[in-house]
Scaffold this motif. Structure first.
Motif, short mmCIF file in Angstrom:
data_model
loop_
_atom_site.label_atom_id
_atom_site.label_comp_id
_atom_site.label_asym_id
_atom_site.label_seq_id
_atom_site.Cartn_x
_atom_site.Cartn_y
_atom_site.Cartn_z
N ALA A 9 0.81 -1.22 0.00
CA ALA A 9 0.00 0.00 0.00
C ALA A 9 0.85 1.27 0.00
O ALA A 9 0.60 2.20 -0.78
N LYS A 10 1.85 1.33 0.86
CA LYS A 10 2.63 2.56 0.97
C LYS A 10 3.36 2.87 -0.34
O LYS A 10 3.35 4.03 -0.81
N ALA A 11 3.98 1.86 -0.93
CA ALA A 11 4.69 2.08 -2.19
C ALA A 11 3.73 2.54 -3.29
O ALA A 11 4.05 3.43 -4.09
N THR A 12 2.52 1.95 -3.33
CA THR A 12 1.54 2.35 -4.34
C THR A 12 1.11 3.80 -4.13
O THR A 12 0.99 4.57 -5.09
N LEU A 13 0.86 4.18 -2.88
CA LEU A 13 0.49 5.56 -2.58
C LEU A 13 1.58 6.53 -3.03
O LEU A 13 1.30 7.56 -3.66
N LEU A 14 2.83 6.22 -2.71
CA LEU A 14 3.93 7.13 -3.02
C LEU A 14 4.17 7.23 -4.53
O LEU A 14 4.45 8.32 -5.04
N VAL A 15 4.05 6.11 -5.23
CA VAL A 15 4.20 6.16 -6.69
C VAL A 15 3.10 7.03 -7.29
O VAL A 15 3.35 7.87 -8.16
N GLY A 16 1.87 6.85 -6.80
CA GLY A 16 0.76 7.66 -7.30
C GLY A 16 0.97 9.14 -7.04
O GLY A 16 0.78 9.98 -7.93
N LEU A 17 1.37 9.48 -5.82
CA LEU A 17 1.61 10.89 -5.48
C LEU A 17 2.75 11.48 -6.31
O LEU A 17 2.66 12.62 -6.79
N LEU B 212 3.75 10.59 -9.30
CA LEU B 212 3.29 10.79 -10.67
C LEU B 212 2.43 12.05 -10.79
O LEU B 212 2.55 12.81 -11.76
N ILE B 213 1.57 12.28 -9.80
CA ILE B 213 0.74 13.48 -9.83
C ILE B 213 1.61 14.73 -9.77
O ILE B 213 1.39 15.70 -10.51
N VAL B 214 2.62 14.74 -8.89
CA VAL B 214 3.52 15.89 -8.78
C VAL B 214 4.21 16.16 -10.12
O VAL B 214 4.23 17.30 -10.62
N VAL B 215 4.76 15.11 -10.72
CA VAL B 215 5.51 15.27 -11.97
C VAL B 215 4.61 15.78 -13.09
O VAL B 215 4.94 16.74 -13.80
N PHE B 216 3.44 15.15 -13.26
CA PHE B 216 2.60 15.51 -14.40
C PHE B 216 1.85 16.81 -14.19
O PHE B 216 1.57 17.54 -15.16
N ALA B 217 1.52 17.16 -12.94
CA ALA B 217 0.94 18.48 -12.69
C ALA B 217 1.95 19.58 -13.01
O ALA B 217 1.60 20.63 -13.57
N LEU B 218 3.22 19.34 -12.66
CA LEU B 218 4.27 20.31 -12.98
C LEU B 218 4.44 20.45 -14.50
O LEU B 218 4.56 21.56 -15.02
N LEU B 219 4.41 19.33 -15.20
CA LEU B 219 4.53 19.38 -16.66
C LEU B 219 3.33 20.11 -17.29
O LEU B 219 3.49 20.84 -18.27
N CYS B 220 2.13 19.92 -16.72
CA CYS B 220 0.97 20.68 -17.19
C CYS B 220 1.20 22.18 -17.04
O CYS B 220 0.92 22.97 -17.95
N GLY C 90 -3.77 11.26 -14.44
CA GLY C 90 -4.83 10.29 -14.18
C GLY C 90 -4.28 8.95 -13.72
O GLY C 90 -4.88 8.30 -12.84
N LEU C 91 -3.15 8.53 -14.27
CA LEU C 91 -2.53 7.28 -13.82
C LEU C 91 -2.11 7.38 -12.36
O LEU C 91 -2.38 6.48 -11.55
#
Length: 408
Positions: free
Chosen positions: A78-86, A88-96, A113-114
């Protein structure tokens, strides 16, 4: 949920609050771009249809990723999945935020979205494992985070959007980075021990008649949901702050009925009866929005009323999915949400295209017709769904079904 000991809901360990805060920010992402859609269209010389694809790429990838997130989290934890998700959001929001074309923003929203799918598919299970006061308290806390995020997202988007269309994306980057640090530092210990989930499980789940009926219902219902959310900023004609305030009211209305009104109704009425009353009322509201679209004040009222009805539907449909099959709750809800998000992905560009061809009234009539198709689906399948009207006590299992069903 009604049996939750209210005194224990807010007395939680720091690790629970870390995940809850991240949940609020994740759910803010749903409505964050709403107030800045017209500004993005102007700044990047994009058509309304192109701009609406910001929702489509995000929701399509979120939905498809839901089919594999239970398989991923059951293997890496669970923790690894949460951190990977977070992350990805940081990276792609910055790219947006740094993008120079609408096509780039559309693509990066898909990556967002991923990340969102990985995060929200794991967050509630983590809260349930770490919360004090039992799973009932965890559910209330999660629903509160959901409602708060849906309400704050458009408001923050409006406030920051007054400065620049890029500012809301930078805001998400900052908040999600804080959430990543908090989850990384505070989330410790085992929270949920799962057997590895077969990759094919969510696909096979859609072969169950009751779940398939609810998934198709949700697909048509979500068309109405996202026409109201994603198309309305254009005919409103407001600036970013005006749109943000409108959808803040919509989000508050949705949160109130989702957290308090829907559970009260379910204690008094069968779930299918609530669905068969609420969906036609939503169709009437959408028709009214279409007929009154040229009057901004009337459209705002229709949007707020729609929020009240959408909150009821979100919770009741999710509870129905809980009781639809004997499948593991995470598998059933992942399958259901994948189909559901397809409706959300199709609706925004379809609405913009209809508006361009036939005027602003027609998208709302299209949404109303979709909602009526959802009503017909439940009506025709009511015999198959009869067992979902029997109350069930399994609160600990129920937590997993809320996992992703309320995320849109």
């Amino acid at each position: 949920m009604s049996g939750t000991p209210q005194g224990s809901v807010w007395k939680q360990p720091a690790q629970v609050w870390a995940v809850a805060f991240a949940c609020v920010v994740a759910f803010m992402g749903i409505g964050l771009v709403d107030p800045i859609l017209p500004a993005i269209a102007d700044s990047l010389q994009a058509t309304p249809v192109e701009t609406e694809l910001l929702f489509t790429s995000y929701l399509l990838v979120t939905g498809l990723a839901m089919l594999v997130t239970s398989w991923i989290s059951s293997r890496i934890g669970a923790k690894a999945t949460l951190l990977v998700g977070l992350a990805l959001i940081v990276v792609f929001a910055l790219l947006c935020a740094l993008s120079g074309s609408v096509d780039a923003v559309i693509g990066f929203r898909a990556g967002w979205g991923l990340g969102n799918a990985l995060f929200i598919s794991t967050a509630l299970a983590t809260i349930v494992g770490a919360a004090s006061g039992g799973s009932g308290a965890a559910i209330v806390l999660y629903e509160a985070a959901l409602g708060l995020g849906i309400a704050i997202g458009p408001l923050l988007g409006g406030l920051l959007g007054e400065m620049s269309w890029r500012a809301p994306f930078f805001g998400v980057v900052a908040l999600m980075a804080i959430a990543f640090i908090a989850v990384s530092a505070l989330l410790r210990g085992p929270f949920e021990k799962r057997e590895p989930v077969p990759f094919s499980a969510p696909f096979r789940a859609l072969g169950r008649p009751a779940l398939a009926i609810l998934a198709v219902t949700a697909l048509f219902y979500n068309i109405g949901f996202f026409v109201l959310l994603a198309f309305s900023p254009f005919p409103l004609g407001f600036g970013a702050m005006g749109i943000g305030l409108t959808f803040f009211g919509w989000g508050v209305a949705l949160a109130i009925t989702s957290v308090w009104v829907a559970p009260a109704l379910m204690r008094r009425m069968p779930r299918t009866a609530i669905i068969l009353v609420t969906l036609p009322l939503l169709a009437v509201d959408l028709i009214a929005a279409g007929l009154l679209v040229s009057d901004p004040a009337s459209l705002v009222i229709c949007i707020i009323i729609g929020g009240l009805l959408l909150g009821v539907m979100n919770t009741v449909l999710t509870e129905a999915v809980m009781e639809a099959t004997d499948l593991p709750r995470s598998v059933a809800s992942s399958s259901y949400s994948a189909v559901r998000f397809l409706g959300g992905a199709v609706a925004p560009p379809a609405a913009a295209g209809l508006a361009h061809a036939f005027g602003d009234t027609v998208p709302y009539l299209f949404a109303a017709a979709s909602v009526l198709l959802a009503t017909l689906t439940v009506l025709l399948g009511r015999k198959v769904l009869s067992h979902i009207d029997d109350p069930s006590e399994g609160a600990a299992e129920d937590a997993e079904a809320i996992l992703v069903g309320d995320a849109a």
